[in-house]
Design an enzyme around this catalytic site. Structure first.
Site, PDB file in Angstrom:
ATOM      1  N   ARG A   1      25.682 121.090  30.689  1.00 50.70           N
ATOM      2  CA  ARG A   1      25.803 121.910  31.953  1.00 50.70           C
ATOM      3  C   ARG A   1      24.474 121.619  32.495  1.00 50.70           C
ATOM      4  NH1 ARG A   1      29.221 126.915  30.740  1.00 50.70           N
ATOM      5  NH2 ARG A   1      28.600 126.406  28.407  1.00 50.70           N
TER       6      ARG A   1
ATOM      7  N   LYS B   1      22.504 123.375  16.269  1.00 49.96           N
ATOM      8  CA  LYS B   1      22.702 123.518  17.749  1.00 49.96           C
ATOM      9  C   LYS B   1      23.051 124.956  17.909  1.00 49.96           C
ATOM     10  CE  LYS B   1      24.933 121.664  21.713  1.00 49.96           C
ATOM     11  NZ  LYS B   1      25.541 120.492  22.437  1.00 49.96           N
TER      12      LYS B   1
ATOM     13  N   GLY C   1      24.890 126.837  27.662  1.00 53.91           N
ATOM     14  CA  GLY C   1      25.415 127.828  27.476  1.00 53.91           C
ATOM     15  C   GLY C   1      25.854 128.630  28.704  1.00 53.91           C
TER      16      GLY C   1
ATOM     17  N   GLU D   1      27.226 123.505  15.225  1.00 52.73           N
ATOM     18  CA  GLU D   1      26.893 124.281  16.340  1.00 52.73           C
ATOM     19  C   GLU D   1      27.801 125.721  16.452  1.00 52.73           C
ATOM     20  OE1 GLU D   1      28.106 122.350  20.048  1.00 52.73           O
ATOM     21  OE2 GLU D   1      27.678 124.163  21.275  1.00 52.73           O
TER      22      GLU D   1
HETATM   23  P1  13P Z   1      26.229 123.418  27.422  1.00 56.37           P
HETATM   24  O1  13P Z   1      24.797 123.101  27.354  1.00 56.37           O
HETATM   25  O2  13P Z   1      26.914 123.148  28.829  1.00 56.37           O
HETATM   26  O3  13P Z   1      26.459 124.692  26.839  1.00 56.37           O
HETATM   27  O4  13P Z   1      26.972 122.399  26.637  1.00 56.37           O
HETATM   28  C1  13P Z   1      26.437 122.000  25.304  1.00 56.37           C
HETATM   29  C2  13P Z   1      27.375 121.802  24.536  1.00 56.37           C
HETATM   30  O5  13P Z   1      27.589 120.685  23.823  1.00 56.37           O
HETATM   31  C3  13P Z   1      28.405 122.799  24.223  1.00 56.37           C
HETATM   32  O6  13P Z   1      29.151 122.463  22.993  1.00 56.37           O
END
Ligand code: 13P
Length: 341
Positions: A293, A220, A263, A178
């Site tokens: 989120r 990711k 994000g 990620e």
């Molecule tokens: P969000 O979808 O809230 O960005 O979180 C995903 C995530 O794992 C961030 O590291």
């Protein structure tokens, strides 16, 4: 390393019609989320909240392929003493674990960050595997601003991501790689495109150098999208078209799947963007969600820490999971977004 088995797990994580629940908020982050709904963050409330999600039978069995856990959660038991990991396995989803230890300032690069957690990672991965984790996550953070990101920040973060990924595969764990380019700034979509392209190219270069098997990983990424403070927000079709163009230019076809982070996008934007990309079709990899989120804001609000709201929280979670599951097949319609009780 058994690559065929890693590939099987990676493909299962991006099963069409399913995606990953990112429930791996660190204690600091979940406290912020709980503050927003006036819930005290204790070991017990965090457990109760996550147990509510993992016991959402319909969402977990139909729409969720895997769950990313935080270290505290992977060792926790439900109220009736069943390990939370078992609840996830029983629903048919795969348990995963966040193994990075958050970010620190990057020396010599003011305003930039490097992700920590490589020390003793091999030993930790062994224990997580024994507990049931079959995939892991490591998040690198790249911010866009005046004169940043630097080449240094892009390089060292890509290097750390590849070190982590190689260690995961050695431990028979699928790495979610990620590299998140933040959408906090006032930049436009084209600046996000250009920075993300540099970040992804460097990341795949490092993955190759460190002999990571692309068939046994999941990417990711962020989408190509204007910053939250941009004067020029991007329409859904533009986000979809530019994100696909960006990924096609950087992500080898050997990667089985791409699971996006949300994000800070609104719940519905995150769904609409994923949907629009899957409608474009003809892609070499499967595209789905790995949202934190955008899957959890609604259930957190509906639950608000009250036992009598558990069913409402589960309904809200199931709704968002279903919307994103449909988007992973390009079958979502805005009209399906009716309010859930
Ligand atoms: P969000 O979808 O809230 O960005 O979180 C995903 C995530 O794992 C961030 O590291």
């Amino acid at each position: 390393m058994n690559l065929a088995d890693l590939n099987k797990v990676a493909l299962a994580m991006v099963t069409p019609g399913k995606g990953v629940l990112a429930a791996d908020e660190s204690s600091g982050t979940i406290k912020k989320r709980f503050d927003a709904i006036s819930v005290e963050s204790t070991e017990e409330t965090r457990r109760d909240y996550r147990e509510m999600l993992f016991r959402s039978q319909e969402a977990m069995s139909k729409y969720v392929s895997g769950v990313i856990l935080y270290d505290e959660t992977i060792w926790q038991n439900a109220k009736d003493d069943t390990p939370l990991v078992k609840l996830i396995e029983q629903s048919g989803a795969i348990p995963g674990i966040k193994v990075d230890e958050g970010t620190q300032g990057l020396p010599g690069c003011p305003g930039e960050l490097i992700t920590a957690g490589l020390d003793k990672l091999a030993e930790r991965l062994k224990k997580y595997y024994e507990r049931g984790a079959r995939f892991a996550k490591w998040r690198a953070v790249i911010d866009i601003g005046q004169n940043i990101p630097s080449m240094t920040a892009i390089h060292v973060n890509a290097h750390a991501l590849a070190r982590y990924a190689a260690l995961c595969q050695q431990a028979q764990i699928v790495p979610i790689v990620e590299p998140e380019v933040l959408m906090d700034g006032d930049h436009d979509i084209d600046r996000c495109f250009e920075v993300t392209q540099r970040v992804l190219n460097k990341t795949f270069q490092e993955l190759r150098v460190q002999r990571v098997a692309l068939e046994g990983m999941i990417l990711k990424p962020n989408m190509a999208i204007a910053g939250k403070k941009s004067a020029k927000p991007s329409p859904v079709e533009e986000v979809a078209e530019k994100t696909i163009r960006l990924l096609k230019s950087c992500v080898p076809a050997a990667v089985p799947g791409i699971a996006f982070l949300s994000g800070g996008q609104s719940d519905e934007d995150a769904t609409a963007h994923l949907n629009a990309m899957n409608r474009i079709g003809g892609l070499p990899w499967r595209l789905t969600f790995s949202y934190g989120r955008a899957l959890q804001a609604a259930p957190q609000k509906a639950w608000s820490g009250k036992a009598e709201n558990v069913a409402a929280g589960q309904r809200a979670f199931t709704h968002r999971a279903r919307m994103n599951a449909l988007a992973s097949k390009g079958e979502w319609e805005a009209g399906l977004e009716k309010k859930v009780a």
